[in-house]
Enzyme design. Structure first.
Site, mmCIF file in Angstrom:
data_model
loop_
_atom_site.group_PDB
_atom_site.id
_atom_site.type_symbol
_atom_site.label_atom_id
_atom_site.label_comp_id
_atom_site.label_asym_id
_atom_site.label_seq_id
_atom_site.Cartn_x
_atom_site.Cartn_y
_atom_site.Cartn_z
ATOM 1 N N LEU A 74 6.183 5.882 5.271
ATOM 2 C CA LEU A 74 6.552 5.274 6.556
ATOM 3 C C LEU A 74 7.929 4.632 6.534
ATOM 4 O O LEU A 74 8.649 4.648 7.536
ATOM 5 C CB LEU A 74 5.480 4.266 6.987
ATOM 6 C CG LEU A 74 4.220 4.934 7.538
ATOM 7 C CD1 LEU A 74 3.116 3.913 7.757
ATOM 8 C CD2 LEU A 74 4.517 5.667 8.843
ATOM 9 N N ALA A 128 0.843 -1.197 0.000
ATOM 10 C CA ALA A 128 0.000 0.000 0.000
ATOM 11 C C ALA A 128 0.884 1.254 0.000
ATOM 12 O O ALA A 128 2.044 1.205 0.411
ATOM 13 C CB ALA A 128 -0.931 0.015 1.209
ATOM 14 N N PHE A 129 0.327 2.365 -0.434
ATOM 15 C CA PHE A 129 1.129 3.573 -0.627
ATOM 16 C C PHE A 129 1.728 4.106 0.675
ATOM 17 O O PHE A 129 2.696 4.842 0.655
ATOM 18 C CB PHE A 129 0.283 4.675 -1.300
ATOM 19 C CG PHE A 129 -0.483 5.545 -0.341
ATOM 20 C CD1 PHE A 129 -1.698 5.138 0.177
ATOM 21 C CD2 PHE A 129 0.021 6.769 0.057
ATOM 22 C CE1 PHE A 129 -2.404 5.927 1.081
ATOM 23 C CE2 PHE A 129 -0.671 7.574 0.962
ATOM 24 C CZ PHE A 129 -1.887 7.143 1.474
ATOM 25 N N LYS A 130 1.143 3.727 1.822
ATOM 26 C CA LYS A 130 1.653 4.256 3.090
ATOM 27 C C LYS A 130 3.108 3.869 3.329
ATOM 28 O O LYS A 130 3.832 4.550 4.037
ATOM 29 C CB LYS A 130 0.781 3.797 4.249
ATOM 30 C CG LYS A 130 -0.613 4.415 4.198
ATOM 31 C CD LYS A 130 -1.411 4.148 5.462
ATOM 32 C CE LYS A 130 -2.743 4.870 5.413
ATOM 33 N NZ LYS A 130 -3.666 4.307 4.395
ATOM 34 N N ASP A 131 3.543 2.766 2.709
ATOM 35 C CA ASP A 131 4.943 2.353 2.851
ATOM 36 C C ASP A 131 5.902 3.444 2.377
ATOM 37 O O ASP A 131 7.005 3.564 2.903
ATOM 38 C CB ASP A 131 5.220 1.099 2.007
ATOM 39 C CG ASP A 131 4.584 -0.153 2.586
ATOM 40 O OD1 ASP A 131 4.422 -0.227 3.813
ATOM 41 O OD2 ASP A 131 4.250 -1.064 1.801
#
Ligand SMILES: *Cc1c(COP(=O)(O)O)cnc(C)c1O
Length: 471
Positions: free
Chosen positions: A117, A111-114
């Site tokens: 983060l 997911a793009f949050k990687d």
């Protein structure tokens, strides 16, 4: 670059100070004192850089107190093929003439949050090391955010993660993803309740200021300004790649963004304020349409739990959009009194409000348009995109694609941000197409790995005791 609060605290803070903080002390969000600018000659210079090199260039504009060689090392060791699966890090595909898909979901948790983060993990470790401090991250997850945080912080010196999740309520894949982590600094606490119970416990622990200070408790939520900075990079990368066939650097593109907390698209707003030629920021919601309503009517109405729907694009199931305040701050001409008044108004200070007509009229100047989609829309979009373009998209990306198509303009390339891989939401993909989505090789068979988690009752004290005995 220095940072100030949206609610009037004008004490300028350095990047490393806001990195480890969430909210500003006055309850506002941190924003750069002013946006750095990029012009045509900057963009020309950036063409042809690798993603990691571009990230160094962009992020450097926002960081004032990390030595350049250290920042370069942290950034280039984060954005590697090894971590993100491809040399391009965020590959851009053409779905059809004028319509592109920017793949932001090839990181460890799909997911793009990687993207933000993973960098945050490296920056936290570096900054804590410089200060000789430790940090205990406490969070609650229904699946996605928690796993991205754990994969970013695993094995990092000075950091321990305590992640609460609802016992037995996540998909087998999500459970396997989190609970199979064997790193000693990751603690999965499976709470015998629902996600809201987990969140309430996190709030109760965080409100115990004495415990919080004693145990160095922190969070990694989406209001962290450093996450925003990391996300600006892929807007620039998408722009450069989509215009590479005719690199006239005044050319405009539009972005379509599946949205929940307004974190992702807020980075697009920042990129546009910096001067990146973005024509429209197309905001897509699912049935939880707080933001679509705001951009269509000027009314921001925080929903109750009962009004928040469980949908097939669950990472967008929000009742309020915690990053919206940054945009409203700019919309009001950076009027912190007005911003504070709006976000502390409404029933119980929840921050429901209606913009003044002249404020609402200015929204278009910022390029925002919006739309919403339904479960049926998602199913049709996924099936149709697979049939016509040969590309399988996940449910969140499908929301973005639907609203993007409704806002196409001739001659303006539209870039849809892919926010997760279909493999993460296989039940919905099977419903739409009749087929199981393919899973990246590294994650095949993950459900068979040994798991490690601790079951706890819905009890604040039990969680505090667990933390106290493991820090
Ligand atoms: C978090 C998330 C979103 C929403 O992003 P915001 O930054 O909260 O607007 C959309 N899609 C997926 C897959 C996500 O994980």
């Amino acid at each position: 670059m220095k940072y100030v609060s949206t609610r009037g605290d004008r004490t300028p803070r350095r990047f490393s100070e806001i990195l480890l903080e969430g909210l500003a002390p006055d309850g506002g969000l941190y924003v750069p004192v002013e946006y750095p600018t990029v012009d045509a000659s900057t963009l020309r210079r950036w063409r042809g850089l690798s993603y990691a090199e571009l990230a160094v260039e962009v992020i450097t504009l926002f960081v004032d107190d990390v030595p350049p060689e250290d920042l370069r090392r942290l950034v280039t060791s984060t954005y590697t093929e090894e971590v993100f699966g491809t040399r391009e890090i965020v590959p851009l595909d053409r779905l059809e003439p004028g319509l592109f898909l920017e793949h932001l979901s090839n990181g460890p948790t799909l997911a793009f949050k990687d993207i933000a983060l993973q960098l945050l993990g490296a920056l936290f470790e570096y900054e804590l090391g410089r200060r000789g401090r430790t940090l205990n991250i406490l969070g609650a997850t229904s699946g996605d955010t928690g796993s991205a945080a754990e994969y970013a912080m695993r094995g990092k010196r000075g950091i321990t993660v305590f992640m609460l999740s609802p016992h037995g309520r996540m998909s087998p894949f999500q459970q396997a993803q989190m609970y199979s982590l064997a790193d000693p600094n990751i603690h999965n606490l499976a709470v015998e309740g629902v996600f809201d119970d987990c969140q309430d416990i996190v709030k109760a622990v965080s409100n115990d200021l004495e415990f919080k200070a004693l145990r160095n408790i922190g969070t990694v939520n989406s209001i962290n300004a450093a996450r925003l900075v990391a996300q600006v990079v892929y807007y620039v990368a998408g722009y450069l790649r989509a215009t590479d066939d005719a690199p006239d650097d005044g050319r405009e593109v539009s972005f379509a963004v599946p949205s929940g907390n307004f974190g992702n698209i807020c980075a697009g707003h920042v990129a546009r304020m910096m001067g990146l030629p973005i024509r429209r920021l197309v905001l897509a919601t699912n049935e939880n349409d707080v933001l679509d309503e705001f951009f269509r009517t000027g009314t921001y109405r925080v929903r109750t739990g009962a009004e928040t729907h469980e949908t097939s694009s669950p990472s967008m199931d929000i009742s309020k959009a915690s990053n919206l305040e940054r945009f409203v701050f700019d919309l009001t001409g950076r009027d912190s009194d007005r911003t504070r008044a709006l976000f502390t108004a409404g029933a119980g200070g929840q921050g429901s409000f209606t913009l003044a007509p002249e404020e609402f009229a200015r929204i278009a100047e910022y390029g925002f348009v919006s739309g919403r989609s339904t479960h049926a829309d998602r199913m049709t979009t996924i099936r149709d995109t697979a049939d016509r373009c040969g590309t399988l998209v996940d449910t969140h990306t499908a929301d973005g694609l639907l609203v993007a198509r409704a806002n196409l303009e001739p001659g303006v390339p539209m870039i849809v941000l892919e926010t997760a891989l279909p493999a993460k939401f296989s039940a919905a993909i099977v419903e739409a197409t009749g087929r199981e989505p393919e899973r990246p090789a590294a994650l095949r068979g993950i459900e068979d790995l040994p798991t490690r988690f601790t079951v706890l009752p819905v009890d604040v004290q039990a969680v505090k005791e667990y933390i106290a005995s493991h820090v």
